[in-house]
Write a protein that holds these residues in place. Structure first.
Motif, PDB file in Angstrom:
ATOM      1  N   SER A 131      29.246  14.056 -17.987  1.00  0.00           N
ATOM      2  CA  SER A 131      29.513  15.141 -17.028  1.00  0.00           C
ATOM      3  C   SER A 131      28.353  15.301 -16.051  1.00  0.00           C
ATOM      4  O   SER A 131      28.551  15.642 -14.883  1.00  0.00           O
ATOM      5  N   LYS A 149      31.166  21.425 -16.867  1.00  0.00           N
ATOM      6  CA  LYS A 149      30.203  22.086 -17.755  1.00  0.00           C
ATOM      7  C   LYS A 149      29.309  21.022 -18.383  1.00  0.00           C
ATOM      8  O   LYS A 149      29.774  19.986 -18.848  1.00  0.00           O
ATOM      9  N   THR A 208      32.548  18.910 -22.911  1.00  0.00           N
ATOM     10  CA  THR A 208      33.741  18.715 -22.087  1.00  0.00           C
ATOM     11  C   THR A 208      34.972  18.746 -22.982  1.00  0.00           C
ATOM     12  O   THR A 208      35.064  17.981 -23.935  1.00  0.00           O
ATOM     13  N   ASP A 237      35.988  12.132 -15.806  1.00  0.00           N
ATOM     14  CA  ASP A 237      35.071  12.428 -16.921  1.00  0.00           C
ATOM     15  C   ASP A 237      35.942  12.965 -18.056  1.00  0.00           C
ATOM     16  O   ASP A 237      36.726  13.885 -17.849  1.00  0.00           O
TER      17      ASP A 237
HETATM   18 MG   LIG Z   1      30.901  16.254 -20.773  1.00  0.00          MG
END
Ligand SMILES: [Mg+2]
Ligand SMILES: Nc1nc2c(ncn2[C@@H]2O[C@H](COP(=O)(O)OP(=O)(O)OP(=O)(O)O)[C@@H](O)[C@H]2O)c(=O)[nH]1
Length: 351
Positions: free
Chosen positions: A183, A195, A203, A223
């Protein structure tokens, strides 16, 4: 191949744009009376106001993201001109035509109701009609009132806030164990703000980002939550998120090489590869770029040795990066861009 420097790439994430649209207001009708020589009281000759322009959405195959739309919030079509004397009608306002990428879903922001699914190239829809022009006083003349002093105001154009959404197919999938920095990478290279935290499974839902580099080359990066051993048996968050990257062209596999990593990076590599295979062997056959993240936490010289050993252990080249210092992110993007170009060329040769 594009040359990219971390400070140079402009990257954004947009699969949603919030905009305000308003049709142009109608022009007012005019109150006017003829003035002619020798005729003291000419009849009414106030013209009608022009119609306000419409805001029109059109589907174009020239654009593939909502990126361009976000440079502006308000889309307001031109108002109609007011009517004039001598029964002159005011000019109609110009329509405001805005191109959208195919697949954009147009929703009313307040209610969330879908107003239009823009699915066919070339189709267009009036999303905010302009107001009708008001009628001039000529229109209101009757046998009993030959000198009407009233004219209509133009109607206001319709206005509303819209949420535009575009479901994007990701070109690149980020994979790796939890906490590897997937992320963080997405947030460094795109405008997406996933986040990020120092614990596994931060995540919980796939996130998309659009990366824009030089030469207007753009690609979409996904992601997804981290994978751990046994993900295919539902351990951790399981492997069902892998379906979000099934149609990607390229995988970027992140390994945490810091001393704080809970799993040795070469083990981590093999664990994730194994989970990919268990999920779908086709996914495991995709082109893959392996990166060693958190290099800032290793001593430079020892770090390079470490990478060499790691490359030996997994029999693949490894690109060392740090998302914190930004080191090598530009190179990484170059590698991704040229790998995507290569895959694209192969795909078009194949077709
Ligand atoms: Mg993540
Ligand atoms: N020192 C250092 N820390 C990093 C680097 N990249 C990421 N981190 C940190 O590592 C932690 C995990 O980062 P995330 O981006 O949330 O990791 P993730 O792979 O998305 O994790 P999950 O969502 O749990 O799968 C965060 O505390 C980041 O700040 C780096 O290059 N150097």
């Amino acid at each position: 191949m594009p040359i990219v420097h971390p400070l140079f790439f402009k990257s954004m994430f947009v699969d949603e744009a919030i905009i305000f649209v308003k049709g142009g207001d109608g022009g007012n009708g005019c109150v006017s009376f003829r003035r002619e020589k020798y005729i003291p009281h000419g009849g009414p000759d106030g013209g009608n106001g022009g119609k306000g322009g419409d805001v029109i959405f059109r589907v174009s195959d020239k654009i593939d993201t909502l990126l361009d739309l976000t440079s502006r919030v308000k889309y307001i079509a031109e108002s109609g001109a007011h009517g004039k004397g001598s029964t002159k009608k005011g000019k109609d306002g110009k329509d405001l035509i805005t191109d959208l990428p195919r697949g954009t879903v147009v929703k009313d922001k307040e209610s969330g109701r879908i107003l239009k699914d823009m699915s066919t190239v070339g189709e267009s829809v009036v999303i905010a009609p302009g107001g009708r022009g008001g009628r001039g006083n000529k229109h209101f003349a009757t046998s009993t009132n030959q000198v009407p002093r009233r004219a209509e105001k133009g109607r206001l154009g319709e206005e509303r806030w819209l949420a535009l959404e575009l479901k994007l197919l990701a070109d690149v999938g980020l994979i790796g164990m939890p906490n590897a920095g997937k992320s963080t990478l997405l947030s460094r290279i795109s405008a997406a703000r996933p986040k990020i935290a120092d614990y596994p499974f931060t995540t919980l839902q796939p996130q998309l980002g659009i990366v824009e580099i030089e030469n207007y080359q753009r690609f979409v990066v996904a992601d997804i939550p981290g994978l751990i051993e046994g993900a295919h048996r539902g351990i951790g968050l399981g492997d069902e998120f892998l379906r979000h990257i099934e149609r990607t062209k390229l995988l970027v596999h992140l390994l945490d090489v810091s001393p704080l990593a809970r799993t040795d990076p070469s083990d981590a590599y093999h664990i994730v590869r194994n989970e990919l295979k268990q999920y779908n062997s086709k996914l495991a056959e995709k082109a893959e770029i392996v990166i060693a993240n958190k290099m800032d936490l290793l001593d430079t010289e020892a770090g390079m040795k470490f990478i060499e050993t790691l490359e030996g252990k997994i029999s693949k080249p490894v690109c060392p990066v740090s998302m914190v210092t930004g080191k090598n992110i530009g190179n990484l993007l170059n590698m991704v861009a040229s790998a995507l170009n290569k895959i694209q060329t192969q795909m078009s040769e194949y077709q």
